[in-house]
Scaffold this motif. Structure first.
Motif, PDB file in Angstrom:
ATOM      1  N   THR A  35      12.824  50.744   8.637  1.00 28.53           N
ATOM      2  CA  THR A  35      12.847  49.225   8.340  1.00 28.53           C
ATOM      3  C   THR A  35      13.939  48.492   8.707  1.00 28.53           C
ATOM      4  N   LEU A  36      15.074  48.997   8.924  1.00 26.75           N
ATOM      5  CA  LEU A  36      16.176  48.164   9.433  1.00 26.75           C
ATOM      6  C   LEU A  36      15.709  48.030  10.929  1.00 26.75           C
ATOM      7  N   ARG A  37      15.286  48.914  11.574  1.00 23.23           N
ATOM      8  CA  ARG A  37      14.848  48.892  12.978  1.00 23.23           C
ATOM      9  C   ARG A  37      13.683  47.931  13.418  1.00 23.23           C
ATOM     10  N   SER A  38      12.807  47.842  12.467  1.00 20.18           N
ATOM     11  CA  SER A  38      11.809  47.054  12.590  1.00 20.18           C
ATOM     12  C   SER A  38      11.649  45.467  11.934  1.00 20.18           C
ATOM     13  N   ASN A  39      12.741  45.232  11.274  1.00 18.55           N
ATOM     14  CA  ASN A  39      12.651  44.015  10.457  1.00 18.55           C
ATOM     15  C   ASN A  39      14.147  43.523  10.176  1.00 18.55           C
ATOM     16  N   LEU A  40      14.443  42.510  10.962  1.00 21.92           N
ATOM     17  CA  LEU A  40      15.685  41.882  10.874  1.00 21.92           C
ATOM     18  C   LEU A  40      16.131  41.079   9.646  1.00 21.92           C
ATOM     19  N   SER A  41      15.319  40.778   8.710  1.00 24.35           N
ATOM     20  CA  SER A  41      15.207  40.303   7.423  1.00 24.35           C
ATOM     21  C   SER A  41      15.856  41.242   6.315  1.00 24.35           C
ATOM     22  N   VAL A  42      15.971  42.502   6.675  1.00 21.96           N
ATOM     23  CA  VAL A  42      16.372  43.534   5.977  1.00 21.96           C
ATOM     24  C   VAL A  42      17.621  44.163   6.528  1.00 21.96           C
ATOM     25  N   GLY A  43      18.817  44.045   5.676  1.00 20.88           N
ATOM     26  CA  GLY A  43      20.075  44.538   6.347  1.00 20.88           C
ATOM     27  C   GLY A  43      21.232  45.373   5.499  1.00 20.88           C
ATOM     28  N   MET A  44      22.145  45.779   6.397  1.00 19.53           N
ATOM     29  CA  MET A  44      23.242  46.665   5.669  1.00 19.53           C
ATOM     30  C   MET A  44      24.021  45.534   4.957  1.00 19.53           C
ATOM     31  N   PRO A  45      25.115  46.025   3.970  1.00 20.76           N
ATOM     32  CA  PRO A  45      25.138  47.305   3.633  1.00 20.76           C
ATOM     33  C   PRO A  45      23.952  47.837   2.555  1.00 20.76           C
ATOM     34  N   LEU A  46      24.261  48.975   2.166  1.00 26.23           N
ATOM     35  CA  LEU A  46      23.119  49.588   1.457  1.00 26.23           C
ATOM     36  C   LEU A  46      23.538  50.449   0.185  1.00 26.23           C
ATOM     37  N   ASP A  47      22.666  50.137  -0.943  1.00 28.67           N
ATOM     38  CA  ASP A  47      23.161  50.758  -2.184  1.00 28.67           C
ATOM     39  C   ASP A  47      22.257  51.817  -2.402  1.00 28.67           C
ATOM     40  N   LEU A  48      22.833  52.925  -2.739  1.00 25.65           N
ATOM     41  CA  LEU A  48      22.238  54.237  -3.169  1.00 25.65           C
ATOM     42  C   LEU A  48      22.799  55.009  -4.426  1.00 25.65           C
ATOM     43  N   LEU A  49      21.805  55.570  -5.131  1.00 18.80           N
ATOM     44  CA  LEU A  49      22.177  56.184  -6.507  1.00 18.80           C
ATOM     45  C   LEU A  49      21.133  57.136  -6.604  1.00 18.80           C
ATOM     46  N   THR A  50      21.488  58.137  -7.685  1.00 19.34           N
ATOM     47  CA  THR A  50      20.830  59.141  -8.008  1.00 19.34           C
ATOM     48  C   THR A  50      20.952  59.432  -9.431  1.00 19.34           C
ATOM     49  N   ILE A  51      19.932  59.919 -10.065  1.00 19.24           N
ATOM     50  CA  ILE A  51      19.760  60.142 -11.336  1.00 19.24           C
ATOM     51  C   ILE A  51      19.336  61.455 -11.758  1.00 19.24           C
ATOM     52  N   ARG A  52      20.296  62.400 -12.234  1.00 22.76           N
ATOM     53  CA  ARG A  52      19.438  63.806 -12.359  1.00 22.76           C
ATOM     54  C   ARG A  52      18.794  63.736 -13.595  1.00 22.76           C
ATOM     55  N   ARG A  53      17.661  64.605 -13.783  1.00 23.14           N
ATOM     56  CA  ARG A  53      16.864  64.661 -14.976  1.00 23.14           C
ATOM     57  C   ARG A  53      17.712  65.312 -16.235  1.00 23.14           C
ATOM     58  N   GLY A  54      17.645  64.606 -17.279  1.00 23.35           N
ATOM     59  CA  GLY A  54      18.361  65.293 -18.259  1.00 23.35           C
ATOM     60  C   GLY A  54      20.027  64.874 -18.328  1.00 23.35           C
ATOM     61  N   GLU A  55      20.402  64.191 -17.510  1.00 24.76           N
ATOM     62  CA  GLU A  55      21.989  63.777 -17.650  1.00 24.76           C
ATOM     63  C   GLU A  55      22.361  62.680 -18.365  1.00 24.76           C
ATOM     64  N   TYR A  56      21.325  61.694 -18.355  1.00 22.21           N
ATOM     65  CA  TYR A  56      21.329  60.297 -18.935  1.00 22.21           C
ATOM     66  C   TYR A  56      22.667  59.327 -18.530  1.00 22.21           C
ATOM     67  N   ARG A  57      22.684  59.404 -17.185  1.00 21.10           N
ATOM     68  CA  ARG A  57      24.007  58.793 -16.670  1.00 21.10           C
ATOM     69  C   ARG A  57      23.576  58.813 -15.140  1.00 21.10           C
ATOM     70  N   ILE A  58      24.400  57.899 -14.410  1.00 18.84           N
ATOM     71  CA  ILE A  58      24.403  57.987 -12.928  1.00 18.84           C
ATOM     72  C   ILE A  58      24.862  59.067 -12.639  1.00 18.84           C
ATOM     73  N   SER A  59      24.172  59.906 -11.681  1.00 15.27           N
ATOM     74  CA  SER A  59      24.728  60.973 -11.078  1.00 15.27           C
ATOM     75  C   SER A  59      25.731  60.868  -9.971  1.00 15.27           C
ATOM     76  N   THR A  60      25.275  59.961  -9.089  1.00 15.58           N
ATOM     77  CA  THR A  60      25.796  59.684  -7.889  1.00 15.58           C
ATOM     78  C   THR A  60      25.760  58.210  -7.581  1.00 15.58           C
ATOM     79  N   ARG A  61      26.652  57.429  -6.770  1.00 15.46           N
ATOM     80  CA  ARG A  61      26.321  56.015  -6.538  1.00 15.46           C
ATOM     81  C   ARG A  61      27.282  55.904  -5.246  1.00 15.46           C
ATOM     82  N   GLU A  62      26.701  55.129  -4.315  1.00 20.03           N
ATOM     83  CA  GLU A  62      27.492  55.047  -2.955  1.00 20.03           C
ATOM     84  C   GLU A  62      26.851  53.757  -2.428  1.00 20.03           C
TER      85      GLU A  62
END
Length: 239
Positions: A183-210
């Motif tokens: 998407t970044l390569r094809s559309n200049l209206s989308v840009g960095m930085p990026l926010d990424l997170l994971t939620i593991r099933r059954g943990e009831y919290r954010i597992s990782t966030r970066e």
């Protein structure tokens, strides 16, 4: 514009958003589009937003206000299920959408928005919803385990070909990052930085966030490797 993607897997959820907002070529800014509401061990809710910034920021503000007031009808932290969370977010989004558009009616301009809502509460299911500005929503399923908002078309092919419910969180993370890279390569209206997170099933919290900043060496290496794999695959095609 925006690109946000969420993937629902057997092992958990992966969510990724960009941060670029623009109101013309000479008015580009960076705003967070990923918001987390968490009571660790009891529930976790992540929301990503796309569309008119005044609408989405007002919705998030109203959701936070209801939480602060401990409003049993409108607080997503009091909702008995993720379905109820989706209904609260949808109702709030529609109310704000209607209110803003009534004010803007004379300018013949409409302010649209949509949201991805994901999470799990203790004793409930891990779920992922796409909320429309009208307040209705759809849910990710085994047949379609991912949902997108914003500039979704460029990053869709990799998700269609790679992601299944059995995909690991680690591979799901790679898939959404490659989807974003396309998407970044094809559309200049989308840009960095990026926010990424994971939620593991059954943990009831954010597992990782970066946050992935422009020039991140790992992201750049992944982007270059994907480009090379595509070029090599193209050259190897018969004909």
């Amino acid at each position: 514009m925006t690109y946000c993607v969420g993937v629902l897997l057997e092992s958990g959820i992966v969510m990724l958003s960009d941060t670029r907002t623009n109101a013309g070529f000479d008015n580009i800014a960076c705003y967070r589009k990923m918001f987390v509401f968490e009571a660790s061990g009891e529930r976790v809710i992540a929301i990503m937003t796309a569309g008119n910034l005044s609408v989405t920021q007002t919705v998030i503000a109203k959701l936070r206000q209801s939480i602060a007031r401990d409003d049993p009808e409108n607080s997503i932290m009091r909702a008995p299920s993720m379905l109820d969370v989706a209904e609260i977010v949808g109702r709030t989004l529609n109310d704000v959408h209607v209110e803003v558009n009534e004010r803007m009616e004379r300018t013949k301009y409409s302010a649209g928005a949509s949201m991805l809502v994901a999470g799990q509460r203790l004793g409930g299911q891990l779920r992922l919803f796409l909320i429309y500005q009208e307040g209705n929503f759809i849910e990710a399923t085994d047949d379609t385990p991912y949902l997108q908002i914003g500039e979704h078309k460029y990053g869709k092919p990799i998700l269609d070909r790679v992601v299944t419910p059995e995909t690991s969180i680690e591979d799901g993370r790679k898939a959404v990052l490659i989807s974003m890279d396309s998407t970044l390569r094809s559309n200049l209206s989308v840009g960095m930085p990026l926010d990424l997170l994971t939620i593991r099933r059954g943990e009831y919290r954010i597992s990782t966030r970066e946050r992935v900043e422009a020039g991140d060496p790992t992201f750049n290496a992944m982007s270059q490797a994907w480009s090379k794999a595509l070029r090599d695959g193209f050259q190897a095609l018969p004909g």
